[in-house]
Design an enzyme around this catalytic site. Structure first.
Site, PDB file in Angstrom:
ATOM      1  CE  LYS A 279      -3.875  -1.741   2.611  1.00  0.00           C
ATOM      2  NZ  LYS A 279      -5.054  -1.626   1.471  1.00  0.00           N
ATOM      3  CG  ASP A 290      -7.772  -4.848   6.931  1.00  0.00           C
ATOM      4  OD1 ASP A 290      -8.989  -4.666   6.685  1.00  0.00           O
ATOM      5  OD2 ASP A 290      -6.965  -5.234   6.283  1.00  0.00           O
ATOM      6  NE  ARG A 353     -10.680  -9.960  -2.533  1.00  0.00           N
ATOM      7  CZ  ARG A 353     -11.171  -8.816  -3.281  1.00  0.00           C
ATOM      8  NH1 ARG A 353     -11.784  -9.056  -4.555  1.00  0.00           N
ATOM      9  NH2 ARG A 353     -11.293  -7.502  -3.087  1.00  0.00           N
TER      10      ARG A 353
HETATM   11  N1  BES Z   1      -8.270  -3.818   4.125  1.00  0.00           N
HETATM   12  C1  BES Z   1      -8.540  -3.377   2.761  1.00  0.00           C
HETATM   13  C2  BES Z   1      -9.655  -2.474   2.521  1.00  0.00           C
HETATM   14  C3  BES Z   1      -9.797  -1.205   2.988  1.00  0.00           C
HETATM   15  C4  BES Z   1      -9.131  -0.105   2.529  1.00  0.00           C
HETATM   16  C5  BES Z   1     -10.613  -0.914   4.074  1.00  0.00           C
HETATM   17  C6  BES Z   1      -8.988   1.312   2.735  1.00  0.00           C
HETATM   18  C7  BES Z   1     -10.413   0.262   4.545  1.00  0.00           C
HETATM   19  C8  BES Z   1      -9.940   1.377   3.791  1.00  0.00           C
HETATM   20  C9  BES Z   1      -8.371  -4.526   1.887  1.00  0.00           C
HETATM   21  O1  BES Z   1      -7.713  -5.485   2.375  1.00  0.00           O
HETATM   22  C10 BES Z   1      -7.657  -4.024   0.791  1.00  0.00           C
HETATM   23  O2  BES Z   1      -6.774  -3.655   0.413  1.00  0.00           O
HETATM   24  N2  BES Z   1      -8.542  -4.117  -0.474  1.00  0.00           N
HETATM   25  C11 BES Z   1      -8.023  -3.668  -1.790  1.00  0.00           C
HETATM   26  C12 BES Z   1      -8.633  -4.671  -2.660  1.00  0.00           C
HETATM   27  C13 BES Z   1      -8.310  -4.323  -4.188  1.00  0.00           C
HETATM   28  C14 BES Z   1      -6.786  -4.803  -4.151  1.00  0.00           C
HETATM   29  C15 BES Z   1      -9.112  -5.280  -5.222  1.00  0.00           C
HETATM   30  C16 BES Z   1      -9.046  -2.418  -1.798  1.00  0.00           C
HETATM   31  O3  BES Z   1      -9.940  -1.959  -1.663  1.00  0.00           O
HETATM   32  O4  BES Z   1      -8.111  -1.475  -2.426  1.00  0.00           O
HETATM   33 ZN    ZN Z   2      -7.234  -5.721   4.238  1.00  0.00          ZN
HETATM   34 MN    MN Z   3      -5.531  -5.481   1.768  1.00  0.00          MN
END
Ligand code: BES
Ligand code: ZN
Ligand code: MN
Length: 495
Positions: A279, A290, A353
């Site tokens: 990230k 998370d 997931r």
């Molecule tokens: N934990 C994150 C989702 C998230 C991001 C929650 C920001 C709250 C704020 C999750 O694991 C994630 O990184 N999801 C990605 C999925 C993508 C790579 C398909 C996302 O939402 O960007």
């Molecule tokens: Zn996550």
């Molecule tokens: Mn993630």
């Protein structure tokens, strides 16, 4: 905090603080009228001064009020009495409680027997009052050298509404306080930093809850045991971390041993760096939240055990840390899930997931009546709904209706998104049975589509709480959602 029902006229009640409701533009509730009458029209004078007009959530304390057996008279603005629905009533009660907690009053009495809340019962009001009292008195102190003082008040009483049974009001006060405590527990786990709240920490928390209730059995599975179960998907997320992944199993029995349980599944990523699909740095600290899905499951389990709900419930938490390292899973790697499906990990940041799918497969062994998973799963859910509502996707229309209703009464709302077959091809992979991402569009839906392939054997709902689980900015902190929603749902189930 202790709660009780205390009958008697407002001017006969002994308490450090007596709270009455004043409506918009100075209309007085029955209790306020009495306090006004015995108090030399003191309230009327205040209202006439226009310093306090009774707008929703406004508060004002009068010291040494005439005619009352109390050092303080707290006026709480109720807004327009005709518009007093559950949401406004909760806002009003919270404002009153915050005023009490900001004072040095050791006890407070809410003289609100005459209160009429649209579509809600006197029991609902009592439950809400104690729930709000618990959550409004939560303070985060664990990692601060200067601890904020606990609130002085330790006794809250309420007048019984006419026609309501005292016993059921007392029960409601107990329920609300147990729900509030569950919410606070979830908030606290969420607020703890990733270097304290690890998968093992969550496991210890569950174990501690289990040791307090003979109705609850806790099992903690480590990586070896999960390996034997062939949870290759979950384990691929923790492959880069020095922290051992844990599958936390909390089995609560409130009904006969053979009564099929309801199952809750929580995403417990104790820190999400994104893994090799790292990230960006900005705001990454918030990825300690998370694990808020897991925290809500743990909070709910503590609450249902305290409430002795007459059903069987299983709480499952997939606890992992998502880190980049030489042993981490790489984009393009293919892993095999417990269900036997192969998964192409196109993005290691879509890790939630990967964790949940194996825990959902584990849930099959319970032949559950329903399975609800709770996860901070997608940034897209934040973009879609913001923070006021959790996204709901399900393979059962009745369950959708039920959860929407529970969301309304618990003020912990959910709203549905479509889970249609048309979205499924977005997850096609050239090299595996399914890919773990569906591209940039409809991110919350494709994430749920992925999960749905592992939830075909039961009635299932998925709650994406990415927007509702915590606040950012100056008020940064976990909300404890959706503990209230889930307790409401489980309270309505029968064995
Ligand atoms: N934990 C994150 C989702 C998230 C991001 C929650 C920001 C709250 C704020 C999750 O694991 C994630 O990184 N999801 C990605 C999925 C993508 C790579 C398909 C996302 O939402 O960007
Ligand atoms: Zn996550
Ligand atoms: Mn993630």
């Amino acid at each position: 905090m202790k709660y009780s029902i205390k009958a008697g006229a407002t001017n006969k009640i002994n308490s450090d603080c007596i709270a009455v409701v004043v409506w918009n533009k100075g209309g007085l509730s029955e209790e306020a009228q009495l306090a006004d009458k015995v108090g030399d029209k003191g309230i009327s004078k205040i209202v006439r001064s226009e310093d306090f007009t009774g707008t929703l959530g406004q508060t004002h304390i009068v010291y040494n009020p005439i005619g009352l057996k109390s050092k303080r008279l707290l006026l709480i603005g109720g807004g327009e009495s005709k518009k007093l629905d559950g949401k406004n009533a909760a806002r009003m009660l919270t404002a009153g409680l915050k005023a009490v907690f900001a004072s040095k009053a050791a006890s407070a009495h809410f003289a609100i027997a005459s209160l009429n809340v649209k579509d809600e019962t006197p029991e609902w009001v009592c439950q809400r009052l104690s729930q709000e009292a618990e959550t409004a008195s939560y303070r985060y102190n664990t990692t601060k050298s200067t601890k904020s003082k606990a609130v002085r008040a330790n006794l809250i009483s309420v007048s019984p509404s006419k026609g309501a049974r005292r016993k059921s009001l007392e029960e409601a006060l107990k329920s609300g306080s147990a729900i509030g405590a569950g919410i606070n527990r979830a908030r606290h786990l969420g607020n703890l930093p990733g270097n304290i709240c690890t998968p093992s920490y969550l496991a210890d928390e569950a174990t501690a809850i289990g040791s307090k209730h003979s109705s609850m059995k806790i099992k903690i599975l480590g990586e070896k045991q999960m390996g034997r179960l062939k949870m290759g998907s979950l384990l691929s997320v923790s492959a880069g971390s020095a922290e051992e992944a844990k599958l936390i199993v909390m089995e609560y029995k409130g009904a006969k041993a053979d009564s099929k349980p309801h199952v809750l599944v929580g995403k417990g990523v104790t820190f999400d760096t994104g893994g090799i699909s790292l990230k960006g740095g900005g705001g990454m600290d918030e990825m300690k939240f998370d694990m808020c899905g897991a925290a809500s499951v743990i909070g709910v389990m503590a609450t249902v055990a305290q409430l002795k709900l007459p059903i069987n419930i299983v709480g499952l938490v997939g606890a992992v840390e998502n880190m980049p390292s030489s042993t981490a899973t790489k984009p393009g790697d293919i892993v095999t899930s417990m269900a036997g499906k192969t998964i192409e990990v196109l993005n290691t940041d879509a890790e939630g997931r990967l964790v949940l799918c194996d825990v959902l497969t584990y849930a099959e062994r319970y032949k559950p009546r329903s399975v609800i998973d709770i996860a901070t799963l997608t940034g897209a859910a934040v973009a879609t709904f913001g923070s006021h509502v959790s996204a709901l996707l399900s393979n059962n229309d009745k369950l959708i209706e039920e959860l929407i209703d529970c969301g309304k009464s618990s003020l912990d709302r959910v709203w549905p998104l479509p889970l249609w077959e048309e979205y499924q091809p977005l997850l096609n992979s050239n090299f595996a049975d399914i890919a773990n991402i569906g591209g940039p569009r409809a991110g919350t839906i494709t994430a749920a589509c992925f999960l749905s392939k592992f939830a075909e054997k039961f009635k299932w709902a998925h709650l994406d709480i990415a927007g509702s689980a915590w606040h950012s900015g100056a008020q940064k902190g976990a909300t404890g959602r959706p503990v209230a929603l889930l307790v409401e749902y489980l309270s309505q189930q029968k064995a």
